[in-house]
Design an enzyme around this catalytic site. Sequence first.
Site, PDB file in Angstrom:
ATOM      1  N   LYS A  89     -46.194 137.529   8.719  1.00  0.00           N
ATOM      2  CA  LYS A  89     -45.423 138.762   8.868  1.00  0.00           C
ATOM      3  C   LYS A  89     -44.944 139.359   7.543  1.00  0.00           C
ATOM      4  O   LYS A  89     -44.835 140.576   7.405  1.00  0.00           O
ATOM      5  CB  LYS A  89     -44.224 138.524   9.796  1.00  0.00           C
ATOM      6  CG  LYS A  89     -44.626 138.480  11.258  1.00  0.00           C
ATOM      7  CD  LYS A  89     -43.432 138.612  12.164  1.00  0.00           C
ATOM      8  CE  LYS A  89     -43.841 138.917  13.595  1.00  0.00           C
ATOM      9  NZ  LYS A  89     -44.590 137.792  14.219  1.00  0.00           N
ATOM     10  N   GLU A 111     -37.123 147.255  14.588  1.00  0.00           N
ATOM     11  CA  GLU A 111     -36.787 146.750  15.916  1.00  0.00           C
ATOM     12  C   GLU A 111     -37.348 145.344  15.994  1.00  0.00           C
ATOM     13  O   GLU A 111     -38.316 145.014  15.298  1.00  0.00           O
ATOM     14  CB  GLU A 111     -37.372 147.630  17.021  1.00  0.00           C
ATOM     15  CG  GLU A 111     -38.773 147.251  17.491  1.00  0.00           C
ATOM     16  CD  GLU A 111     -39.885 147.648  16.525  1.00  0.00           C
ATOM     17  OE1 GLU A 111     -39.650 148.548  15.686  1.00  0.00           O
ATOM     18  OE2 GLU A 111     -40.967 147.039  16.599  1.00  0.00           O
ATOM     19  N   SER A 377     -51.696 131.690  12.140  1.00  0.00           N
ATOM     20  CA  SER A 377     -50.745 132.742  11.758  1.00  0.00           C
ATOM     21  C   SER A 377     -49.347 132.249  11.418  1.00  0.00           C
ATOM     22  O   SER A 377     -48.635 132.900  10.665  1.00  0.00           O
ATOM     23  CB  SER A 377     -50.669 133.789  12.874  1.00  0.00           C
ATOM     24  OG  SER A 377     -50.279 133.184  14.096  1.00  0.00           O
TER      25      SER A 377
HETATM   26  C1  LIG Z   1     -45.353 137.788  15.369  1.00  0.00           C
HETATM   27  C2  LIG Z   1     -46.374 136.740  15.362  1.00  0.00           C
HETATM   28  C3  LIG Z   1     -47.644 136.909  15.975  1.00  0.00           C
HETATM   29  C4  LIG Z   1     -48.011 138.141  16.768  1.00  0.00           C
HETATM   30  O1  LIG Z   1     -48.096 139.306  16.050  1.00  0.00           O
HETATM   31  P1  LIG Z   1     -49.482 139.988  15.644  1.00  0.00           P
HETATM   32  O2  LIG Z   1     -49.080 141.333  15.186  1.00  0.00           O
HETATM   33  O3  LIG Z   1     -50.353 140.027  16.868  1.00  0.00           O
HETATM   34  O4  LIG Z   1     -50.081 139.155  14.591  1.00  0.00           O
HETATM   35  C5  LIG Z   1     -48.576 135.896  15.864  1.00  0.00           C
HETATM   36  N1  LIG Z   1     -48.291 134.737  15.222  1.00  0.00           N
HETATM   37  C6  LIG Z   1     -47.093 134.520  14.647  1.00  0.00           C
HETATM   38  C7  LIG Z   1     -46.841 133.224  13.960  1.00  0.00           C
HETATM   39  C8  LIG Z   1     -46.107 135.506  14.694  1.00  0.00           C
HETATM   40  O5  LIG Z   1     -44.919 135.282  14.117  1.00  0.00           O
END
Ligand SMILES: *Cc1c(COP(=O)(O)O)cnc(C)c1O
Length: 393
Positions: A89, A111, A377
């Site tokens: 993020k 938000e 992610s």
């Molecule tokens: C917020 C988040 C997501 C989902 O958001 P995308 O915009 O779809 O990437 C995925 N993985 C993690 C670890 C997150 O914090």
Amino acid sequence: MKYQVDEKGYYGEFGGAWIPEMMFTNVDELKRRYLEIIESEAFKKEFDQLLKDYVGRPSPLYYASRLSEHYGSKIYLKREDLNHTGSHKLNNTIGQILLAQQLGKTRIIAETGAGQHGVATATVCALKGIKCIVYMGALDVSRQAPNVKKMKMLGAEVIPVHSGNKTLKDATNEAMRDWINNPEDTHYIIGSVVGPHPYPDMVARFQSVISAEMKKQLLEQTGSEFPTRILACVGGGSNAAGAFYHFLDDEQVELIGVEAAGKGVDTDETAATLTVGTPGVLHSSRTVLMQNEDGQITEPYSISAGLDYPGIGPLHAHLFKTGRAKFLAATDEEVLQAVLLLTQKEGIIPALESAHALAALDKIKMNPDDVNVINLSGSGNKDMETYLDYFGY
Ligand SMILES: *Cc1c(COP(=O)(O)O)cnc(C)c1O
């Protein structure tokens, strides 16, 4: 170039800027200036420097040998979980705070649902000493107390929103109202590849550092910059957009997005937008969303707060429609098993969101020589309570 946004902000039939008249000034300023700013040498220099020294990039591309052995195919993990604050993020919020500074803005609004985007925004506002206001549904404020406290400690003001269902959509409406009332000094940081044009394109560009690094790392480690396939979880779609970005036109690379099936795509408790959704307008963008016959948004459900979103970014709606990417869905149950598997095979505890991409490895056919890249992610630190409850340690 087939999968890039066009001049009007569309990916095929999806996207655009379906905004109220009163938001025109704000969005128009961004639309006119974002490319010129983010492509300038001065911007790139500071962005790259912060990604390196503050976020800790490049994130490793790790060959997961025991997981590979388990599946009988080569599996690499792009370690976004190792970034500062534990996910992808920050790539986006760093980009947007620098853009806001270039636009002369002195006040940031955002938000947040689960609070993760709020924390990422509060983090970069602390980094730059800029005032930060985060709108959050009152229900979410009570459900996500640790993230609320983190945002406050970082110096942000968290405003609970009491209208509607008191969740993300209501927080979004309030943030838009604030922006309309403060067009001069305020920038609105959106947290995924959603919202009116130019946000989806802008956020995808900031996250595209993921696939730019992947290409280099794959070339070094496998001798080719092209993997067989890339898998990423999809909430709004920003980590997937970043992982796919530099491979969109390389059609030999299979792209797979994985949504949250929740309790199952045939139940009411799901967030698998592309499986159960239909076209419509959400968050000022024409996309695919979960709605009933009257066009009312249906409440999504997933065990993972980050994927609990009733829409999907317009780029992904287009990739789905054209068949360029495939989209699968993983249930809560499958995801928790995938969490345990990665934890015990590799000593890496993934975020619930990221484990959706891992769970998809059980749903696809892989050959021994295939190179599979999973965009990991985020880190599981934030989900430990869920894991301990479920697994009973
Ligand atoms: C917020 C988040 C997501 C989902 O958001 P995308 O915009 O779809 O990437 C995925 N993985 C993690 C670890 C997150 O914090």
